[in-house]
Design an enzyme around this catalytic site. Structure first.
Site, short mmCIF file in Angstrom:
data_model
loop_
_atom_site.label_atom_id
_atom_site.label_comp_id
_atom_site.label_asym_id
_atom_site.label_seq_id
_atom_site.Cartn_x
_atom_site.Cartn_y
_atom_site.Cartn_z
N LYS A 58 10.01 3.43 -17.96
CA LYS A 58 8.51 3.12 -18.65
C LYS A 58 7.98 4.49 -19.00
O LYS A 58 7.61 4.85 -20.10
CB LYS A 58 7.82 2.48 -17.71
CG LYS A 58 7.92 0.85 -17.87
CD LYS A 58 9.01 0.31 -16.99
CE LYS A 58 9.30 -1.22 -16.94
NZ LYS A 58 9.53 -1.63 -15.95
N TRP B 216 6.09 -9.06 -10.89
CA TRP B 216 6.96 -7.88 -10.25
C TRP B 216 6.75 -7.98 -9.03
O TRP B 216 7.66 -8.11 -8.06
CB TRP B 216 6.68 -6.75 -10.87
CG TRP B 216 7.16 -6.63 -12.34
CD1 TRP B 216 6.76 -6.28 -13.34
CD2 TRP B 216 8.64 -6.66 -12.59
NE1 TRP B 216 7.62 -6.32 -14.43
CE2 TRP B 216 8.77 -6.53 -13.90
CE3 TRP B 216 9.74 -6.87 -11.88
CZ2 TRP B 216 9.91 -6.56 -14.48
CZ3 TRP B 216 11.10 -7.03 -12.45
CH2 TRP B 216 11.04 -6.64 -13.75
N ASP C 241 5.22 -0.13 -5.73
CA ASP C 241 6.04 0.16 -6.95
C ASP C 241 5.16 0.46 -8.18
O ASP C 241 4.05 -0.12 -8.31
CB ASP C 241 6.46 -1.51 -7.37
CG ASP C 241 7.49 -1.47 -8.67
OD1 ASP C 241 7.40 -0.66 -9.41
OD2 ASP C 241 7.55 -2.68 -8.89
#
Ligand SMILES: *Cc1c(COP(=O)(O)O)cnc(C)c1O
Length: 359
Positions: A195, A101, A171
């Protein structure tokens, strides 16, 4: 029948939240319609929007001088929004590369800003975070970006990096609300909702107010923090159902006792599962101990054939979505807030039994 759902995202939601949404789906607050069928600017929905922000602020203790934005485009949209809103053309930014990511975030940022990779975890195959002493910060970097939890490999950074003078951007897609965090140490925090917050479609941004007003002219309006802040995140039609459902999740979290209760519960869940793996002599997790994720526990079996068998048997036993990310294989149990401790206990029982039969 509901299963224990270990999906990485979109992920399991609290049963109580789903039941409430189901109960009021056809006739929401006596309106004779669902929440999906009314104007986002009407007073009924505005109350939902405001309550969600107030609950989020209370849960995370967000200071007054931070703005909360409810955006779209996912965390991936933020990979572009961050440089577009925080830098001018020709400027530079620091990125820590800890895995897939953060790699995607910095690749997208490169389209807009000169990226300085302060350190790269590839020597450890991204199974550990390079030590802070080895980070090479750029002298003129406008911000420092890192990924608080690499959802795919299961590598989490628990401490806020102590980098004097840096504007920290993180993030937090797969850790937000899993434990308290000191929001005032950050310039910008962002997270896709799917999530730990709610369903897919909503993206949360928390930004220190003095950073508004700097977006480049070419920034798409829907990614422009200033315009989104000025319009109360209603520059255009927001994903109203996702916003509403996230609001229900936030209310549920408050009812459960807030983030310190979540933090304890999440630590217990992860510890129990890592203990099971470590003591088995059958399963293995390769992540360095100090950065083993509490949200995404990755593990391997002695062979890929056994992994296939494990997945099928787990699925049959009501333990769903344990496959690792398609790029890395193996197994992954995602243990977000809504995954109950009983689910982890059931998984551990299953794993012990499977190891016993195949070890
Ligand atoms: C899932 C995830 C993303 C991507 O989110 P989208 O909303 O699909 O863009 C980015 N970063 C992290 C850490 C993630 O877990």
């Amino acid at each position: 029948m509901r299963v224990y759902n270990f999906a990485p995202g979109p992920a399991t939601l609290p049963l109580a939240v789903l039941e409430q949404a189901q109960a009021e789906l056809l006739d929401w607050q006596g309106s004779g319609t669902s929440v999906m069928e009314v104007s986002h600017r009407g007073s009924a929905f505005m109350q939902v929007a405001e309550a969600a922000e107030a609950d989020l602020r209370a849960l995370l203790a967000i200071p007054e001088h931070y703005r909360v934005l409810f955006m779209q485009g996912g965390a991936t949209g933020q990979f572009a929004a961050v440089p577009l809103n925080l830098t001018a053309p020709g400027e530079s930014a620091d990125y820590l590369n800890t895995g897939l990511w953060s790699g995607k975030a910095l690749a997208e940022a490169r389209r807009y800003v000169s990226v300085n990779v302060v350190a790269d975890g590839k020597e450890s195959n991204y199974m550990s975070v390079p030590p802070i002493a080895a980070w090479r910060r750029g002298a003129a970097a406008r911000y420092f970006h890192y990924t608080a939890n690499e959802t795919i490999s299961g590598v989490e950074i628990f401490e806020v990096p102590n980098l004097p003078g840096a504007e920290l951007v993180a993030d937090v897609s797969s850790t937000i609300l899993s434990r308290p965090i000191p929001v005032d140490r950050y310039a910008v925090l962002y997270a896709g909702a799917q999530k730990n917050l709610g369903p897919a479609g909503l993206t949360l941004v928390i930004i220190r107010s003095d950073l508004l007003g700097r977006a480049r002219d070419v920034t798409p309006s829907v990614l422009n923090y200033t315009l989104m802040a000025e319009s109360g995140s209603m520059l255009n039609t927001p994903p109203t159902f996702a916003w509403y459902l996230t609001g229900l999740v936030l209310r549920w979290l408050k009812g459960e006792g807030g983030l310190s209760v979540m933090a304890e519960r999440n630590a217990r869940k992860a510890q129990a599962l890592y203990d099971c793996i470590d003591r088995s002599g059958f399963y293995r997790n390769s992540v360095a101990r100090e950065c083993r994720s509490r949200m995404n526990v990755t593990f391997r079996l002695p062979s890929e054939a056994l992994e296939k068998q494990f997945l099928a048997a787990a699925e049959a036993a009501g333990l769903a979505n344990l496959a690792g990310h398609r790029l890395v294989g193996g197994l992954r149990a995602s243990l977000y807030n809504a995954l109950p401790e009983a689910g982890v206990a059931a998984l551990i029982d299953f794993m012990r039994d499977f190891a016993h039969r195949h070890g």
